[in-house]
Design a protein around this motif. Structure first.
Motif, PDB file in Angstrom:
ATOM      1  N   GLU A 355     -15.958   5.519  -9.679  1.00 49.16           N
ATOM      2  CA  GLU A 355     -15.604   4.132 -10.004  1.00 49.16           C
ATOM      3  C   GLU A 355     -15.185   3.927 -11.455  1.00 49.16           C
ATOM      4  O   GLU A 355     -14.979   2.802 -11.878  1.00 49.16           O
ATOM      5  N   SER A 510      -9.559 -13.843  -8.102  1.00 43.78           N
ATOM      6  CA  SER A 510      -9.060 -12.950  -7.051  1.00 43.78           C
ATOM      7  C   SER A 510      -7.587 -12.628  -7.273  1.00 43.78           C
ATOM      8  O   SER A 510      -6.830 -13.474  -7.770  1.00 43.78           O
ATOM      9  N   TYR A 516      -8.364  -7.458 -13.644  1.00 42.33           N
ATOM     10  CA  TYR A 516      -8.725  -6.054 -13.381  1.00 42.33           C
ATOM     11  C   TYR A 516      -8.705  -5.233 -14.677  1.00 42.33           C
ATOM     12  O   TYR A 516      -9.537  -4.374 -14.897  1.00 42.33           O
ATOM     13  N   ALA A 545     -18.601  -7.951  -7.964  1.00 43.47           N
ATOM     14  CA  ALA A 545     -17.727  -6.855  -7.523  1.00 43.47           C
ATOM     15  C   ALA A 545     -18.564  -5.610  -7.212  1.00 43.47           C
ATOM     16  O   ALA A 545     -19.615  -5.399  -7.815  1.00 43.47           O
ATOM     17  N   CYS A 551      -8.053  -3.211  -7.758  1.00 38.63           N
ATOM     18  CA  CYS A 551      -7.727  -3.133  -6.325  1.00 38.63           C
ATOM     19  C   CYS A 551      -6.259  -2.710  -6.167  1.00 38.63           C
ATOM     20  O   CYS A 551      -5.379  -3.214  -6.865  1.00 38.63           O
ATOM     21  N   HIS A 553      -3.241  -3.278  -4.185  1.00 36.84           N
ATOM     22  CA  HIS A 553      -2.880  -4.404  -3.321  1.00 36.84           C
ATOM     23  C   HIS A 553      -2.030  -4.045  -2.115  1.00 36.84           C
ATOM     24  O   HIS A 553      -1.961  -4.814  -1.164  1.00 36.84           O
ATOM     25  N   HIS A 577     -12.327  -1.333   1.210  1.00 35.35           N
ATOM     26  CA  HIS A 577     -11.488  -2.529   1.063  1.00 35.35           C
ATOM     27  C   HIS A 577     -12.033  -3.392  -0.073  1.00 35.35           C
ATOM     28  O   HIS A 577     -13.234  -3.401  -0.331  1.00 35.35           O
ATOM     29  N   CYS A 578     -11.116  -4.104  -0.732  1.00 31.20           N
ATOM     30  CA  CYS A 578     -11.499  -4.857  -1.933  1.00 31.20           C
ATOM     31  C   CYS A 578     -12.237  -6.144  -1.559  1.00 31.20           C
ATOM     32  O   CYS A 578     -12.055  -6.670  -0.462  1.00 31.20           O
ATOM     33  N   GLU A 579     -12.992  -6.659  -2.519  1.00 31.63           N
ATOM     34  CA  GLU A 579     -13.732  -7.911  -2.322  1.00 31.63           C
ATOM     35  C   GLU A 579     -12.766  -9.084  -2.256  1.00 31.63           C
ATOM     36  O   GLU A 579     -13.011 -10.078  -1.580  1.00 31.63           O
ATOM     37  N   LYS A 586     -10.033  -0.060  -2.945  1.00 26.84           N
ATOM     38  CA  LYS A 586     -10.546   0.210  -4.287  1.00 26.84           C
ATOM     39  C   LYS A 586     -11.585   1.320  -4.245  1.00 26.84           C
ATOM     40  O   LYS A 586     -12.196   1.581  -3.208  1.00 26.84           O
TER      41      LYS A 586
END
Ligand SMILES: Nc1nc2c(ncn2[C@@H]2O[C@H](COP(=O)(O)OP(=O)(O)OP(=O)(O)O)[C@@H](O)[C@H]2O)c(=O)[nH]1
Ligand SMILES: [Mg+2]
Length: 593
Positions: A355, A510, A516, A545, A551, A553, A577-579, A586
């Protein structure tokens, strides 16, 4: 030939899509004005002048006066030396790894926690011996050396393998970088149009494209790809890249030379260009076994199923033979690199925690130029340094219309109070008001509009907090709408992303690459404000997060081996999958609960 066979059985008309992506461009930024609110620094750099020794006459004899005068002169000279080194360090002042420069961190730079007894020398040598290479002219990029004074120490440590690969990349750059003999030889291939056998140096050229947040993320993605494939990354300077970022590598520039032969063609390169890799696959023009000297990789959110084959192993092995790859992208495509089997082992060693890919690559690559660093440093010292806690709120609204919108304000306040990020306010004189808590919180708001900042500031001005904490609200700029032609606009955007990364607690919007970048550079797991639907504040308003990674996209949803669609967010525990975007991907640390 294998490639050709696969293409003939290929993905084109099989009736599934490699992606569920949506375009990343959003409508509705209406020009309103051009606001510019520079900070009003309280001049923390002002020299400390000696007191006049003649002020107390009767007591001092002439010798004593002279003695005090000399002592004062020495003190002033010492203070000036320290300030001079910090403001404009000597160009030969780069210590060798672990080298020593006797400079103590000044009190003025940060809060107590930043300006502790720890010396610049300790922290600088730690950085120089770690992620960053030695051998730079300090004065030409102050942020590289001073940023450590503004950041809390990262709890993440780069792997020794990452550090050794970065040093290896720097050596590769010296051998293959612009103007080297190898570069000139490979350029000849480009001019001839054919690859003419294997080249000892191969390149990936990154085209400057999209908003600044996207550019930072795509550059990091392209650099990781270059590292994995032993290519040299060359950066199209676009209109403002040289104004924003220092050169990240010692001695050799990462910028594409201005006489690069294809430079004038960049604008025309798109999905339909004959040199586009996806297009070459559809047209079977790669079947002649004649390896082209370059191909254009279209990795923009609107890319098609053939362009997406970039993320397949077989295509990667074919691409290896092409000396020049020209890449245009607006996406952080790193998560899908982790799903390519031939990169797996290397990525495991580079990033065992998974991460912190952007965290380390970002801190390695992106150092604000001195002019941007000035914006950051002055703003931080003036408005943020003295607070006990710093909270960043990054507000990006993708709705049409001017705003500020009540539902967005409600959502932000609901998030900050529910998650105990900011204290509630209460009526003046109420018995619940505590006067015991003397702590202060500084809230840094970033937004294109000033409306949210003004409303939140008024709330904390009009009423006391239940905890007794003092809450100050600041916003560096409100540019009203995204601009491309104005020189200072992207400088402010970069300074604000960086300032957000210096906060202790971060709230982001978001879908925003701006947020990011801040979370990744800061090593922060933000609270993400869910995207409002139908102009209604969502419930819950936000969530923490899973990781600090950005992320991706527009990822592909394709199993290259089985040649069928697959949920790529469900293949390995570290790609999820992203939040904030259900179809995005991600990286997460699977051991982190
Ligand atoms: N100074 C400043 N500029 C901003 C802010 N929000 C957006 N912008 C501008 O708008 C651009 C938006 O592009 P990105 O940086 O990619 O951010 P994003 O939130 O992903 O937005 P999109 O890419 O447009 O979807 C920024 O680069 C800035 O130019 C802000 O809070 N402060
Ligand atoms: Mg963006």
């Amino acid at each position: 030939m294998r490639l050709l066979l696969r293409l003939q059985n290929g993905v084109g008309g099989k009736g599934f899509s490699l992606s569920r992506s949506e375009p990343m461009r959003r409508p509705g930024r209406s020009p309103v004005g051009d606001a510019d609110e520079p900070p009003k620094p309280s001049d923390p750099d002002a020299p400390i002048l000696p007191r006049d020794p003649d002020k107390k006459p009767g007591w001092f004899g002439p010798m004593r006066v002279m003695g005090v005068f000399i002592a004062c002169l020495m003190t002033v000279s010492a203070v000036f030396s320290v300030l001079a080194v910090l403001r404009d360090p000597p160009t030969n002042g780069v210590p060798a790894e672990g080298g020593v420069r006797e400079v103590t961190a000044p009190k003025a730079i940060g809060s107590d926690e930043l300006a502790t007894s720890q010396t610049v020398v300790e922290k600088t040598s730690e950085l120089v011996g770690g992620l960053l290479a030695a051998g730079f002219d300090e004065g030409s990029c102050l942020s590289r050396y001073q940023s450590v004074l503004f950041r809390k120490e990262s709890k993440h440590k780069p792997s020794s393998y990452l550090i050794s690969r970065l040093r290896g990349y720097e050596a590769l750059l010296k051998r293959c970088g612009p103007h080297s003999d190898s570069y000139k030889r490979t350029l000849e291939m480009l001019k001839s149009g054919h690859s003419m056998g294997t080249s000892d140096c191969n390149y990936v050229v990154w085209i400057s494209f999209s908003g600044l947040g996207n550019r930072i993320l795509t550059l990091a993605s392209a650099f990781l790809y270059a590292l994995l494939t032993n290519r040299v990354l060359l950066v199209d300077p676009g209109v403002d890249m040289t104004d924003l970022f220092c050169e990240p590598f010692p001695e050799v520039s990462w910028f594409l030379p201005s006489d690069f032969p294809l430079k004038d063609q960049f604008k025309g390169l798109d999905q339909n260009s004959p040199h586009c890799y996806g297009k070459m696959l559809t047209g079977n023009s790669l079947s002649k076994l004649e390896i082209p000297s370059f191909t254009y990789l279209h990795l923009v959110h609107d890319y098609n199923d053939h362009d997406k084959l970039f993320f397949c192993d077989e295509d990667q092995s074919f691409l290896q033979s092409i000396p020049w790859l020209i890449m245009r992208t607006d996406n952080y495509f790193v998560p899908s690199l982790f799903l390519i089997p031939s990169f797996e082992q290397e990525l495991d060693k580079l990033f065992p925690e998974r991460e912190n890919v952007f965290h380390f690559l970002g801190r390695y690559l992106f150092h604000p130029t001195n002019s941007v660093w000035g914006l950051i440093r002055r703003y931080y010292q003036t408005y943020l340094a003295k607070a006990d806690e710093r909270i960043g709120i990054q507000i990006r609204v993708f709705d049409t219309g001017l705003g500020p919108f009540q539902h967005v304000l409600d959502q932000i306040l609901d998030c900050t109070t529910r998650e105990n990020l900011l204290p509630r306010t209460i009526e003046e004189g109420s018995p619940e008001v505590s006067s015991l808590n003397q702590k202060s919180k500084a809230v840094l708001v970033t937004s294109l509009s000033s409306g949210y900042f003004e409303r939140i500031r008024d709330i904390y001005w009009h009423d006391p907090t239940t905890t007794g904490e003092a809450v100050s609200i600041v916003q560096p700029s409100h540019e009203e709408y995204q601009q491309t032609e104005k020189e200072t606009h992207n400088r402010k955007a970069w300074a604000e992303m960086y300032l957000l990364s210096l906060t202790d607690v971060l709230i982001t919007s978001s879908w925003s690459t701006f947020g990011y970048v801040a979370q990744g550079l800061g090593g922060l797991k933000p609270w993400i404000l869910y995207k409002p639907e139908n102009r209604t504040a969502p419930d819950p308003p936000c969530r923490r997060a899973m990781s600090m990674e950005p992320c991706f996209h527009a990822p592909p949803f394709y199993d290259c081996k089985a040649k069928q669609g697959v949920d790529t967010g469900d293949l390995v525990p570290h790609v999820r999958h992203c939040e904030d975007m259900s179809w995005g991907l991600k990286l997460v640390d699977p051991h982190d609960n």
